[in-house]
Design a protein around this motif. Structure first.
Motif, PDB file in Angstrom:
ATOM      1  N   ALA A   1       0.846  -1.193   0.000  1.00 55.49           N
ATOM      2  CA  ALA A   1       0.000   0.000   0.000  1.00 55.49           C
ATOM      3  C   ALA A   1       0.880   1.241   0.000  1.00 55.49           C
ATOM      4  O   ALA A   1       1.998   1.226   0.496  1.00 55.49           O
ATOM      5  N   GLN A   2       0.372   2.290  -0.607  1.00 53.72           N
ATOM      6  CA  GLN A   2       1.118   3.533  -0.622  1.00 53.72           C
ATOM      7  C   GLN A   2       0.317   4.619   0.078  1.00 53.72           C
ATOM      8  O   GLN A   2      -0.900   4.676  -0.048  1.00 53.72           O
ATOM      9  N   ARG A   3       1.023   5.425   0.834  1.00 47.68           N
ATOM     10  CA  ARG A   3       0.372   6.461   1.624  1.00 47.68           C
ATOM     11  C   ARG A   3       1.248   7.699   1.670  1.00 47.68           C
ATOM     12  O   ARG A   3       2.469   7.608   1.696  1.00 47.68           O
ATOM     13  N   VAL A   4       0.589   8.860   1.679  1.00 48.84           N
ATOM     14  CA  VAL A   4       1.296  10.134   1.794  1.00 48.84           C
ATOM     15  C   VAL A   4       0.695  10.905   2.950  1.00 48.84           C
ATOM     16  O   VAL A   4      -0.538  11.028   3.032  1.00 48.84           O
ATOM     17  N   THR A   5       1.548  11.418   3.813  1.00 46.95           N
ATOM     18  CA  THR A   5       1.077  12.160   4.980  1.00 46.95           C
ATOM     19  C   THR A   5       1.641  13.571   4.968  1.00 46.95           C
ATOM     20  O   THR A   5       2.848  13.770   4.830  1.00 46.95           O
ATOM     21  N   GLN A   6       0.768  14.538   5.081  1.00 45.11           N
ATOM     22  CA  GLN A   6       1.169  15.932   5.253  1.00 45.11           C
ATOM     23  C   GLN A   6       0.645  16.347   6.618  1.00 45.11           C
ATOM     24  O   GLN A   6      -0.560  16.540   6.786  1.00 45.11           O
ATOM     25  N   PRO A   7       1.521  16.479   7.589  1.00 42.08           N
ATOM     26  CA  PRO A   7       1.065  16.663   8.964  1.00 42.08           C
ATOM     27  C   PRO A   7       0.418  18.009   9.259  1.00 42.08           C
ATOM     28  O   PRO A   7      -0.344  18.121  10.218  1.00 42.08           O
ATOM     29  N   GLU A   8       0.695  19.006   8.445  1.00 40.31           N
ATOM     30  CA  GLU A   8       0.135  20.339   8.715  1.00 40.31           C
ATOM     31  C   GLU A   8      -0.941  20.667   7.699  1.00 40.31           C
ATOM     32  O   GLU A   8      -0.680  20.696   6.498  1.00 40.31           O
ATOM     33  N   LYS A   9      -2.170  20.906   8.194  1.00 41.60           N
ATOM     34  CA  LYS A   9      -3.239  21.328   7.291  1.00 41.60           C
ATOM     35  C   LYS A   9      -3.098  22.802   6.943  1.00 41.60           C
ATOM     36  O   LYS A   9      -3.444  23.232   5.858  1.00 41.60           O
ATOM     37  N   LEU A  10      -2.612  23.576   7.917  1.00 42.10           N
ATOM     38  CA  LEU A  10      -2.464  25.013   7.738  1.00 42.10           C
ATOM     39  C   LEU A  10      -1.054  25.425   8.129  1.00 42.10           C
ATOM     40  O   LEU A  10      -0.506  24.925   9.116  1.00 42.10           O
ATOM     41  N   LEU A  11      -0.473  26.344   7.339  1.00 39.88           N
ATOM     42  CA  LEU A  11       0.846  26.873   7.661  1.00 39.88           C
ATOM     43  C   LEU A  11       0.846  28.357   7.307  1.00 39.88           C
ATOM     44  O   LEU A  11       0.488  28.730   6.186  1.00 39.88           O
ATOM     45  N   SER A  12       1.233  29.172   8.261  1.00 39.13           N
ATOM     46  CA  SER A  12       1.226  30.607   8.049  1.00 39.13           C
ATOM     47  C   SER A  12       2.610  31.170   8.352  1.00 39.13           C
ATOM     48  O   SER A  12       3.172  30.877   9.405  1.00 39.13           O
ATOM     49  N   VAL A  13       3.173  31.935   7.405  1.00 36.99           N
ATOM     50  CA  VAL A  13       4.484  32.557   7.595  1.00 36.99           C
ATOM     51  C   VAL A  13       4.411  33.997   7.119  1.00 36.99           C
ATOM     52  O   VAL A  13       3.471  34.388   6.421  1.00 36.99           O
ATOM     53  N   PHE A  14       5.434  34.766   7.463  1.00 37.52           N
ATOM     54  CA  PHE A  14       5.521  36.135   6.982  1.00 37.52           C
ATOM     55  C   PHE A  14       6.384  36.194   5.734  1.00 37.52           C
ATOM     56  O   PHE A  14       7.284  35.367   5.530  1.00 37.52           O
ATOM     57  N   LYS A  15       6.089  37.155   4.904  1.00 38.27           N
ATOM     58  CA  LYS A  15       6.856  37.391   3.675  1.00 38.27           C
ATOM     59  C   LYS A  15       8.340  37.516   4.018  1.00 38.27           C
ATOM     60  O   LYS A  15       8.712  38.209   4.973  1.00 38.27           O
ATOM     61  N   GLY A  16       9.170  36.822   3.232  1.00 40.39           N
ATOM     62  CA  GLY A  16      10.602  36.853   3.434  1.00 40.39           C
ATOM     63  C   GLY A  16      11.115  35.784   4.385  1.00 40.39           C
ATOM     64  O   GLY A  16      12.331  35.560   4.467  1.00 40.39           O
ATOM     65  N   ALA A  17      10.217  35.114   5.097  1.00 42.22           N
ATOM     66  CA  ALA A  17      10.632  34.063   6.031  1.00 42.22           C
ATOM     67  C   ALA A  17      10.807  32.752   5.278  1.00 42.22           C
ATOM     68  O   ALA A  17      10.204  32.544   4.222  1.00 42.22           O
ATOM     69  N   PRO A  18      11.621  31.852   5.821  1.00 46.36           N
ATOM     70  CA  PRO A  18      11.741  30.531   5.182  1.00 46.36           C
ATOM     71  C   PRO A  18      10.471  29.718   5.414  1.00 46.36           C
ATOM     72  O   PRO A  18       9.774  29.899   6.418  1.00 46.36           O
ATOM     73  N   VAL A  19      10.188  28.838   4.488  1.00 45.42           N
ATOM     74  CA  VAL A  19       9.009  27.989   4.626  1.00 45.42           C
ATOM     75  C   VAL A  19       9.384  26.550   4.296  1.00 45.42           C
ATOM     76  O   VAL A  19      10.200  26.293   3.402  1.00 45.42           O
ATOM     77  N   GLU A  20       8.807  25.629   5.072  1.00 42.71           N
ATOM     78  CA  GLU A  20       9.009  24.206   4.829  1.00 42.71           C
ATOM     79  C   GLU A  20       7.667  23.495   4.977  1.00 42.71           C
ATOM     80  O   GLU A  20       7.040  23.562   6.030  1.00 42.71           O
ATOM     81  N   LEU A  21       7.239  22.840   3.929  1.00 38.94           N
ATOM     82  CA  LEU A  21       6.017  22.055   3.975  1.00 38.94           C
ATOM     83  C   LEU A  21       6.427  20.588   4.039  1.00 38.94           C
ATOM     84  O   LEU A  21       7.152  20.098   3.162  1.00 38.94           O
ATOM     85  N   LYS A  22       5.941  19.913   5.065  1.00 38.89           N
ATOM     86  CA  LYS A  22       6.393  18.546   5.319  1.00 38.89           C
ATOM     87  C   LYS A  22       5.551  17.512   4.568  1.00 38.89           C
ATOM     88  O   LYS A  22       4.341  17.657   4.392  1.00 38.89           O
ATOM     89  N   CYS A  23       6.251  16.466   4.134  1.00 39.37           N
ATOM     90  CA  CYS A  23       5.605  15.347   3.447  1.00 39.37           C
ATOM     91  C   CYS A  23       6.353  14.070   3.818  1.00 39.37           C
ATOM     92  O   CYS A  23       7.576  13.997   3.654  1.00 39.37           O
ATOM     93  N   ASN A  24       5.630  13.090   4.302  1.00 41.00           N
ATOM     94  CA  ASN A  24       6.192  11.771   4.553  1.00 41.00           C
ATOM     95  C   ASN A  24       5.407  10.743   3.757  1.00 41.00           C
ATOM     96  O   ASN A  24       4.209  10.912   3.533  1.00 41.00           O
ATOM     97  N   TYR A  25       6.073   9.694   3.350  1.00 41.60           N
ATOM     98  CA  TYR A  25       5.387   8.712   2.528  1.00 41.60           C
ATOM     99  C   TYR A  25       5.655   7.304   3.030  1.00 41.60           C
ATOM    100  O   TYR A  25       6.616   7.041   3.768  1.00 41.60           O
ATOM    101  N   SER A  26       4.809   6.401   2.578  1.00 46.19           N
ATOM    102  CA  SER A  26       4.969   4.988   2.876  1.00 46.19           C
ATOM    103  C   SER A  26       4.803   4.235   1.558  1.00 46.19           C
ATOM    104  O   SER A  26       3.767   4.349   0.899  1.00 46.19           O
ATOM    105  N   TYR A  27       5.862   3.527   1.170  1.00 45.28           N
ATOM    106  CA  TYR A  27       5.830   2.745  -0.072  1.00 45.28           C
ATOM    107  C   TYR A  27       6.970   1.763  -0.030  1.00 45.28           C
ATOM    108  O   TYR A  27       8.091   2.111   0.292  1.00 45.28           O
TER     109      TYR A  27
END
Lengths: 112, 115
Positions: free
Chosen positions: A1-27
């Motif tokens: 089975a394959q699965r993808v998990t994104q732990p954050e539904k919402l992410l808020s940052v200020f302009k110019g700040a670094p951003v990281e959107l997390k993704c984990n998978y199972s395969y």
């Protein structure tokens, strides 16, 4: 089975700040990983894929097979980056053709 | 090219009814995939067709069926509609099948509401 998990539904940052959107998978095999983006009132579109190892709109993502992760990063967020981001996985042709398995998405908001 | 087109844009159906959704791929693309996106969730794979043959099926009941025509357009049919079938149905086309090399291009979707 394959699965993808994104732990954050919402992410808020200020302009110019670094951003990281997390993704984990199972395969169990060697997956192909993608990031798709949906801007307001637009259709879902491909942002980048790990096999091309390119940077699109300043975003990069590295596939970490040890941690089974494919996090999306950008050093300096812009207001126009505000959108819904989906991480997706495609398995081998034999097991899953080119079907995409999506995570639930992360809504990124970049504040001025 | 207008990209992937889908019709209708919206529709409202009653429980127990049948619905047909249509998709026209990008010119030259021979593969069409269907996804269901329930509000607040990511798209879920339903079917993939390539060269008019079914190449993949997701975990959906037999009430869901699809086909691809000689011009590579496709229809998704859903019988005996349930309230839980309310969702955005997305169609995606690509010029190949079997690998992530083939980028999938998505249509705007059809919003189905079942009452």
């Amino acid at each position: 089975a394959q699965r993808v998990t994104q732990p954050e539904k919402l992410l808020s940052v200020f302009k110019g700040a670094p951003v990281e959107l997390k993704c984990n998978y199972s395969y169990s095999g060697s997956p192909e990983l993608f990031w798709y983006v949906q801007y307001s009132r637009q259709r879902l579109q491909l942002l980048l894929r790990h096999i091309s190892r390119e940077s699109i709109k300043g975003f990069t993502a590295d596939l970490n097979k040890g941690e089974t992760s494919f996090h999306l990063k950008k050093p300096f967020a812009q207001e126009e980056d505000s959108a819904m981001y989906y991480c997706a996985l495609s398995g081998s042709r034999e097991t899953s053709g080119s079907r995409l398995t999506f995570g639930e998405g992360t809504q990124l908001t970049v504040n001025p | 090219d207008a990209g992937v087109t889908q019709s209708p844009t919206h529709l409202i159906k009653t429980r127990g009814q049948h619905v047909t959704l249509r998709c026209s791929p990008i010119s030259g693309h021979k593969s069409v995939s269907w996804y269901q996106q329930v509000l607040g969730q990511g798209p879920q794979f339903i079917f993939q067709y390539y060269e008019k043959e079914e190449r993949g099926r997701g975990n959906f009941p037999d009430r869901f069926s699809a086909r691809q025509f000689p011009n590579y357009s496709s229809e998704l049919n859903v019988n005996a509609l349930l309230l839980g079938d309310s969702a955005l149905y997305l169609c995606a086309s690509s010029d190949g099948w079997g690998s992530g090399v083939y980028e999938q291009y998505f249509g705007p979707g059809t919003r189905l509401t079942v009452t």
